[in-house]
Design a protein around this motif. Structure first.
Motif, PDB file in Angstrom:
ATOM      1  N   GLU A   1      23.957 -24.257  18.438  1.00  0.00           N
ATOM      2  CA  GLU A   1      23.389 -25.155  19.448  1.00  0.00           C
ATOM      3  C   GLU A   1      24.336 -25.263  20.643  1.00  0.00           C
ATOM      4  O   GLU A   1      23.888 -25.307  21.788  1.00  0.00           O
ATOM      5  CB  GLU A   1      23.083 -26.527  18.846  1.00  0.00           C
TER       6      GLU A   1
ATOM      7  N   GLU B   1      30.464 -18.651  25.454  1.00  0.00           N
ATOM      8  CA  GLU B   1      29.276 -18.520  24.597  1.00  0.00           C
ATOM      9  C   GLU B   1      29.451 -17.471  23.508  1.00  0.00           C
ATOM     10  O   GLU B   1      28.901 -17.601  22.414  1.00  0.00           O
ATOM     11  CB  GLU B   1      28.026 -18.221  25.439  1.00  0.00           C
TER      12      GLU B   1
ATOM     13  N   VAL C   1      12.634 -17.073  25.726  1.00  0.00           N
ATOM     14  CA  VAL C   1      13.874 -16.564  26.326  1.00  0.00           C
ATOM     15  C   VAL C   1      14.017 -15.061  26.093  1.00  0.00           C
ATOM     16  O   VAL C   1      14.305 -14.303  27.016  1.00  0.00           O
ATOM     17  CB  VAL C   1      15.101 -17.328  25.767  1.00  0.00           C
TER      18      VAL C   1
ATOM     19  N   LYS D   1      24.958 -21.279  27.243  1.00  0.00           N
ATOM     20  CA  LYS D   1      24.200 -20.179  27.857  1.00  0.00           C
ATOM     21  C   LYS D   1      22.776 -20.179  27.299  1.00  0.00           C
ATOM     22  O   LYS D   1      22.483 -19.525  26.293  1.00  0.00           O
ATOM     23  CB  LYS D   1      24.879 -18.837  27.595  1.00  0.00           C
ATOM     24  N   PRO D   2      21.876 -20.895  27.973  1.00  0.00           N
ATOM     25  CA  PRO D   2      20.498 -21.024  27.482  1.00  0.00           C
ATOM     26  C   PRO D   2      19.734 -19.695  27.361  1.00  0.00           C
ATOM     27  O   PRO D   2      18.710 -19.645  26.693  1.00  0.00           O
ATOM     28  CB  PRO D   2      19.831 -21.935  28.516  1.00  0.00           C
TER      29      PRO D   2
ATOM     30  N   TYR E   1      19.337 -17.929  19.481  1.00  0.00           N
ATOM     31  CA  TYR E   1      18.120 -18.611  19.031  1.00  0.00           C
ATOM     32  C   TYR E   1      17.714 -18.112  17.643  1.00  0.00           C
ATOM     33  O   TYR E   1      17.330 -18.908  16.785  1.00  0.00           O
ATOM     34  CB  TYR E   1      16.968 -18.390  20.016  1.00  0.00           C
TER      35      TYR E   1
ATOM     36  N   TYR F   1      20.897 -16.923  25.892  1.00  0.00           N
ATOM     37  CA  TYR F   1      21.524 -16.115  24.837  1.00  0.00           C
ATOM     38  C   TYR F   1      20.515 -15.920  23.701  1.00  0.00           C
ATOM     39  O   TYR F   1      20.478 -16.669  22.732  1.00  0.00           O
ATOM     40  CB  TYR F   1      22.782 -16.816  24.333  1.00  0.00           C
TER      41      TYR F   1
ATOM     42  N   ILE G   1      23.855 -22.156  22.820  1.00  0.00           N
ATOM     43  CA  ILE G   1      22.650 -22.242  23.650  1.00  0.00           C
ATOM     44  C   ILE G   1      22.825 -23.250  24.784  1.00  0.00           C
ATOM     45  O   ILE G   1      22.334 -23.039  25.890  1.00  0.00           O
ATOM     46  CB  ILE G   1      21.425 -22.563  22.773  1.00  0.00           C
ATOM     47  N   ARG G   2      23.562 -24.325  24.513  1.00  0.00           N
ATOM     48  CA  ARG G   2      23.846 -25.298  25.577  1.00  0.00           C
ATOM     49  C   ARG G   2      24.655 -24.642  26.698  1.00  0.00           C
ATOM     50  O   ARG G   2      24.398 -24.855  27.872  1.00  0.00           O
ATOM     51  CB  ARG G   2      24.628 -26.488  25.006  1.00  0.00           C
TER      52      ARG G   2
ATOM     53  N   GLN H   1      11.132 -21.482  21.599  1.00  0.00           N
ATOM     54  CA  GLN H   1      12.029 -21.387  22.761  1.00  0.00           C
ATOM     55  C   GLN H   1      12.673 -20.004  22.812  1.00  0.00           C
ATOM     56  O   GLN H   1      12.776 -19.393  23.878  1.00  0.00           O
ATOM     57  CB  GLN H   1      13.131 -22.450  22.688  1.00  0.00           C
TER      58      GLN H   1
END
Length: 104
Positions: free
Chosen positions: A44, A20, A83, A50-51, A57, A53, A47-48, A79
């Motif tokens: 993107e 990531e 997070v 490590k959602p 965003y 992170y 984020i896929r 989002q």
């Protein structure tokens, strides 16, 4: 001249596509070059992988804003606020909230 960080990061990702930090670095390098489409794609992926992170965003939302993809930008801001709040990343939360206010 393309950003000199891009090729080394691509090599890292060829070895480990789940890195990531490399995805984030690649996205930021593309942002520095003004290559917003490539930045969005890389961020993107970050984020896929490590959602949680938070900073990805914000960078993704900024890139989407540059492309005038405002609906997706709003979605990523929301989002990201969720997070970053959960992570305690107050500065990222503040910046995402400001961006969201700017685009309406």
């Amino acid at each position: 001249m393309p950003n000199p960080r891009i090729e080394p990061l691509k090599k890292v990702l060829a070895i480990d596509p789940n890195d990531e930090v490399a995805w984030f670095g690649l996205g930021k390098a593309y942002m520095d070059d003004g290559n917003w489409d490539a930045a969005v794609e890389s961020l993107e992926s970050c984020i896929r992988v490590k959602p949680a992170y938070s900073a990805a965003y914000l960078a993704l939302a900024q890139s989407l804003q540059k492309l005038a993809r405002l609906d997706r930008c709003r979605e990523i801001c929301r989002q990201g606020i969720e997070v970053s709040t959960k992570n305690g990343d107050a500065m990222v939360t503040k910046n995402l909230e400001a961006l969201l206010q700017t685009i309406g």
